[in-house]
Design a protein around this motif. Structure first.
Motif, PDB file in Angstrom:
ATOM      1  N   LEU A 146     -62.408  12.895 -41.887  1.00 26.01           N
ATOM      2  CA  LEU A 146     -61.100  13.430 -42.279  1.00 26.01           C
ATOM      3  C   LEU A 146     -60.155  12.318 -42.722  1.00 26.01           C
ATOM      4  CD1 LEU A 146     -60.787  16.012 -39.387  1.00 26.01           C
ATOM      5  CD2 LEU A 146     -60.913  16.588 -41.816  1.00 26.01           C
ATOM      6  N   LEU A 147     -60.194  11.190 -42.050  1.00 28.52           N
ATOM      7  CA  LEU A 147     -59.330  10.062 -42.419  1.00 28.52           C
ATOM      8  C   LEU A 147     -59.749   9.470 -43.763  1.00 28.52           C
ATOM      9  CD1 LEU A 147     -58.975   8.289 -38.946  1.00 28.52           C
ATOM     10  CD2 LEU A 147     -57.341   9.816 -40.082  1.00 28.52           C
ATOM     11  N   VAL A 148     -61.058   9.396 -44.005  1.00 28.52           N
ATOM     12  CA  VAL A 148     -61.536   8.923 -45.311  1.00 28.52           C
ATOM     13  C   VAL A 148     -61.111   9.891 -46.412  1.00 28.52           C
ATOM     14  CG1 VAL A 148     -63.609   8.530 -46.697  1.00 28.52           C
ATOM     15  CG2 VAL A 148     -63.462   7.574 -44.401  1.00 28.52           C
ATOM     16  N   ALA A 149     -61.215  11.187 -46.141  1.00 32.21           N
ATOM     17  CA  ALA A 149     -60.793  12.188 -47.121  1.00 32.21           C
ATOM     18  C   ALA A 149     -59.300  12.060 -47.423  1.00 32.21           C
ATOM     19  CB  ALA A 149     -61.107  13.588 -46.605  1.00 32.21           C
ATOM     20  N   ALA A 150     -58.500  11.782 -46.389  1.00 31.84           N
ATOM     21  CA  ALA A 150     -57.061  11.584 -46.600  1.00 31.84           C
ATOM     22  C   ALA A 150     -56.809  10.371 -47.486  1.00 31.84           C
ATOM     23  CB  ALA A 150     -56.357  11.420 -45.257  1.00 31.84           C
ATOM     24  N   ALA A 151     -57.535   9.286 -47.230  1.00 29.80           N
ATOM     25  CA  ALA A 151     -57.363   8.078 -48.040  1.00 29.80           C
ATOM     26  C   ALA A 151     -57.811   8.313 -49.488  1.00 29.80           C
ATOM     27  CB  ALA A 151     -58.162   6.924 -47.422  1.00 29.80           C
ATOM     28  N   TYR A 152     -58.885   9.084 -49.675  1.00 31.21           N
ATOM     29  CA  TYR A 152     -59.392   9.329 -51.025  1.00 31.21           C
ATOM     30  C   TYR A 152     -58.370  10.067 -51.878  1.00 31.21           C
ATOM     31  CZ  TYR A 152     -62.360  10.905 -54.850  1.00 31.21           C
ATOM     32  OH  TYR A 152     -62.876  11.144 -56.102  1.00 31.21           O
ATOM     33  N   GLU A 153     -57.549  10.903 -51.247  1.00 37.16           N
ATOM     34  CA  GLU A 153     -56.521  11.631 -51.986  1.00 37.16           C
ATOM     35  C   GLU A 153     -55.585  10.696 -52.754  1.00 37.16           C
ATOM     36  OE1 GLU A 153     -55.768  15.081 -52.270  1.00 37.16           O
ATOM     37  OE2 GLU A 153     -57.820  15.247 -51.536  1.00 37.16           O
ATOM     38  N   LEU A 154     -55.450   9.462 -52.310  1.00 36.82           N
ATOM     39  CA  LEU A 154     -54.484   8.528 -52.888  1.00 36.82           C
ATOM     40  C   LEU A 154     -55.144   7.476 -53.778  1.00 36.82           C
ATOM     41  CD1 LEU A 154     -52.368   7.964 -49.647  1.00 36.82           C
ATOM     42  CD2 LEU A 154     -52.128   9.760 -51.374  1.00 36.82           C
ATOM     43  N   THR A 155     -56.433   7.658 -54.086  1.00 35.64           N
ATOM     44  CA  THR A 155     -57.146   6.667 -54.889  1.00 35.64           C
ATOM     45  C   THR A 155     -57.029   6.978 -56.383  1.00 35.64           C
ATOM     46  OG1 THR A 155     -59.230   7.918 -54.806  1.00 35.64           O
ATOM     47  CG2 THR A 155     -58.821   6.293 -53.052  1.00 35.64           C
ATOM     48  N   PRO A 156     -57.193   5.958 -57.242  1.00 32.78           N
ATOM     49  CA  PRO A 156     -57.170   6.188 -58.701  1.00 32.78           C
ATOM     50  C   PRO A 156     -58.264   7.143 -59.167  1.00 32.78           C
ATOM     51  CG  PRO A 156     -56.908   3.847 -58.213  1.00 32.78           C
ATOM     52  CD  PRO A 156     -57.252   4.512 -56.917  1.00 32.78           C
ATOM     53  N   LEU A 157     -59.444   7.102 -58.542  1.00 28.37           N
ATOM     54  CA  LEU A 157     -60.534   7.993 -58.948  1.00 28.37           C
ATOM     55  C   LEU A 157     -60.150   9.444 -58.713  1.00 28.37           C
ATOM     56  CD1 LEU A 157     -63.369   8.440 -59.996  1.00 28.37           C
ATOM     57  CD2 LEU A 157     -64.233   8.076 -57.668  1.00 28.37           C
ATOM     58  N   LYS A 158     -59.563   9.732 -57.573  1.00 25.58           N
ATOM     59  CA  LYS A 158     -59.099  11.086 -57.292  1.00 25.58           C
ATOM     60  C   LYS A 158     -58.066  11.507 -58.332  1.00 25.58           C
ATOM     61  CE  LYS A 158     -57.761  14.848 -55.046  1.00 25.58           C
ATOM     62  NZ  LYS A 158     -58.567  15.982 -54.592  1.00 25.58           N
ATOM     63  N   ALA A 241     -51.553  14.055 -46.124  1.00 26.74           N
ATOM     64  CA  ALA A 241     -50.865  14.098 -44.831  1.00 26.74           C
ATOM     65  C   ALA A 241     -51.533  15.095 -43.884  1.00 26.74           C
ATOM     66  CB  ALA A 241     -49.396  14.454 -45.038  1.00 26.74           C
ATOM     67  N   LEU A 242     -51.924  16.258 -44.401  1.00 20.93           N
ATOM     68  CA  LEU A 242     -52.594  17.256 -43.573  1.00 20.93           C
ATOM     69  C   LEU A 242     -53.935  16.736 -43.052  1.00 20.93           C
ATOM     70  CD1 LEU A 242     -51.926  20.593 -45.506  1.00 20.93           C
ATOM     71  CD2 LEU A 242     -51.176  20.032 -43.191  1.00 20.93           C
ATOM     72  N   LEU A 243     -54.715  16.112 -43.930  1.00 25.04           N
ATOM     73  CA  LEU A 243     -56.016  15.582 -43.523  1.00 25.04           C
ATOM     74  C   LEU A 243     -55.858  14.447 -42.512  1.00 25.04           C
ATOM     75  CD1 LEU A 243     -57.815  15.563 -46.992  1.00 25.04           C
ATOM     76  CD2 LEU A 243     -58.243  17.122 -45.089  1.00 25.04           C
ATOM     77  N   LEU A 244     -54.846  13.605 -42.729  1.00 21.49           N
ATOM     78  CA  LEU A 244     -54.571  12.527 -41.788  1.00 21.49           C
ATOM     79  C   LEU A 244     -54.228  13.085 -40.408  1.00 21.49           C
ATOM     80  CD1 LEU A 244     -54.030   9.542 -41.102  1.00 21.49           C
ATOM     81  CD2 LEU A 244     -51.704   9.854 -41.994  1.00 21.49           C
ATOM     82  N   ALA A 245     -53.350  14.089 -40.387  1.00 19.52           N
ATOM     83  CA  ALA A 245     -52.964  14.693 -39.113  1.00 19.52           C
ATOM     84  C   ALA A 245     -54.166  15.341 -38.427  1.00 19.52           C
ATOM     85  CB  ALA A 245     -51.870  15.737 -39.344  1.00 19.52           C
ATOM     86  N   LEU A 246     -55.004  16.036 -39.204  1.00 20.93           N
ATOM     87  CA  LEU A 246     -56.194  16.659 -38.630  1.00 20.93           C
ATOM     88  C   LEU A 246     -57.135  15.610 -38.035  1.00 20.93           C
ATOM     89  CD1 LEU A 246     -57.198  19.515 -41.113  1.00 20.93           C
ATOM     90  CD2 LEU A 246     -56.731  19.746 -38.660  1.00 20.93           C
ATOM     91  N   GLY A 247     -57.329  14.519 -38.782  1.00 17.90           N
ATOM     92  CA  GLY A 247     -58.200  13.464 -38.289  1.00 17.90           C
ATOM     93  C   GLY A 247     -57.714  12.884 -36.982  1.00 17.90           C
ATOM     94  N   LEU A 248     -56.430  12.631 -36.886  1.00 15.99           N
ATOM     95  CA  LEU A 248     -55.873  12.062 -35.663  1.00 15.99           C
ATOM     96  C   LEU A 248     -55.958  13.044 -34.498  1.00 15.99           C
ATOM     97  CD1 LEU A 248     -52.728  10.237 -37.132  1.00 15.99           C
ATOM     98  CD2 LEU A 248     -54.915   9.224 -36.414  1.00 15.99           C
ATOM     99  N   PHE A 249     -55.732  14.336 -34.792  1.00 17.68           N
ATOM    100  CA  PHE A 249     -55.817  15.341 -33.727  1.00 17.68           C
ATOM    101  C   PHE A 249     -57.252  15.512 -33.244  1.00 17.68           C
ATOM    102  CE2 PHE A 249     -51.513  16.624 -34.756  1.00 17.68           C
ATOM    103  CZ  PHE A 249     -51.043  17.113 -33.549  1.00 17.68           C
ATOM    104  N   VAL A 250     -58.220  15.543 -34.186  1.00 17.03           N
ATOM    105  CA  VAL A 250     -59.624  15.657 -33.793  1.00 17.03           C
ATOM    106  C   VAL A 250     -60.026  14.458 -32.943  1.00 17.03           C
ATOM    107  CG1 VAL A 250     -62.003  15.622 -34.664  1.00 17.03           C
ATOM    108  CG2 VAL A 250     -60.312  17.119 -35.724  1.00 17.03           C
TER     109      VAL A 250
END
Length: 276
Positions: A146-158, A241-250
């Motif tokens: 989930l944290l990787v998915a959150a980071a990918y949202e902010l990448t140039p490739l995305k 932000a949602l994915l980051l929050a989910l990752g931290l909660f999990v």
């Protein structure tokens, strides 16, 4: 200015053609939404009682691929319908054959992604054993996904891939192919960019429970928002932000995540029972 009778007839004919094309596009979009609705109904029925939480087993290839294809149609057809309608408008098609082949090519790309996901899950299970079990590394790997998915949202490739999905006209014109085979190939190409845009969200789906209707709806909603919301940055940063929050909660308090099924200690998933 006097308009001749021939010009009047031609104008009426052009108008009739335009109305016919508009009806075709509207009917095409309606058909995709109907197919998506059927997909949701069928998937919900098939997935009832199958959710074993993060890293639910994927069963056999045939079973998983059948569910995956219908699931992708349910999740993706509503958000891709504007692109299919745009393709229909560019081709000036009076029938839905070519646009439907375009949609079929798009779905075929996601089917290939499903085969790849199955291969990774199968190989991982054989190599790492029960490392994905909740008591061992499952919780930590789910949170990391989930944290990787959150980071990918902010990448140039995305950003590039999402741009292709949100503004497909340049992609269509730049890779134009005539005929039915061309429609299929262009759908495959469009699906390729969509996979590039959404693969991390799909990985999150596996991490939260691939057989969960709740998380299926959650991921489908995020995809639709990213592709259609006028405020692009709001959509991507909000998703991150949602994915980051989910990752931290999990990672810290998984019991506090609404809709998350916590695997029972020592349980054998229903999907694993279906595997040979």
């Amino acid at each position: 200015m006097i308009v001749s009778a021939d010009e009047q007839l031609q104008g009426r004919g052009d108008l009739a053609v335009a109305f016919a094309a508009a009806r075709t596009r509207l009917g095409l979009v309606a058909l995709l939404f109907v197919l998506a609705g059927i997909g949701w109904w069928w998937t919900v029925d098939r997935m009832r009682g199958m959710d074993d939480g993060p890293w639910t087993g994927v069963g056999t290839l045939g079973w998983f691929l059948g569910v995956w294809i219908v699931m992708m149609a349910a999740m993706m057809f509503p958000s891709v319908s504007p692109t299919v309608a745009l393709y229909s408008r560019v081709t000036k098609a009076r029938s839905a054959v070519s646009p439907l082949l375009f949609a079929l090519g798009y779905l075929a790309t996601w089917a290939a992604a499903g085969v790849l996901a199955f291969a990774v899950a199968f190989a991982g299970g054989r190599i790492a054993g029960d490392v994905l079990s909740w008591e061992r590394g499952g919780r930590w790997i789910a949170a990391a996904t989930l944290l990787v998915a959150a980071a990918y949202e902010l990448t140039p490739l995305k950003d590039v891939c999402l741009g292709k999905c949100r503004s497909p006209l340049g992609l269509l014109l730049g890779s134009w192919r005539d005929g039915w085979s061309g429609a299929l190939r262009m759908g495959l190409r469009n699906g390729f960019w969509c996979v590039g845009c959404c693969w991390a969200l799909m990985a999150s789906f596996f991490a939260l429970g691939i057989m969960s209707v709740v998380w299926m709806a959650f991921v489908a909603g995020l995809i639709a928002i990213e592709k259609t919301l006028p405020w692009r940055r709001v959509a991507t940063y909000g998703t991150a932000a949602l994915l980051l929050a989910l990752g931290l909660f999990v990672l810290s308090v998984p019991d506090a995540v609404p809709g998350l099924t916590i695997p029972a200690s020592g349980s054998v998933s229903r999907m694993e029972k279906m595997s040979p």
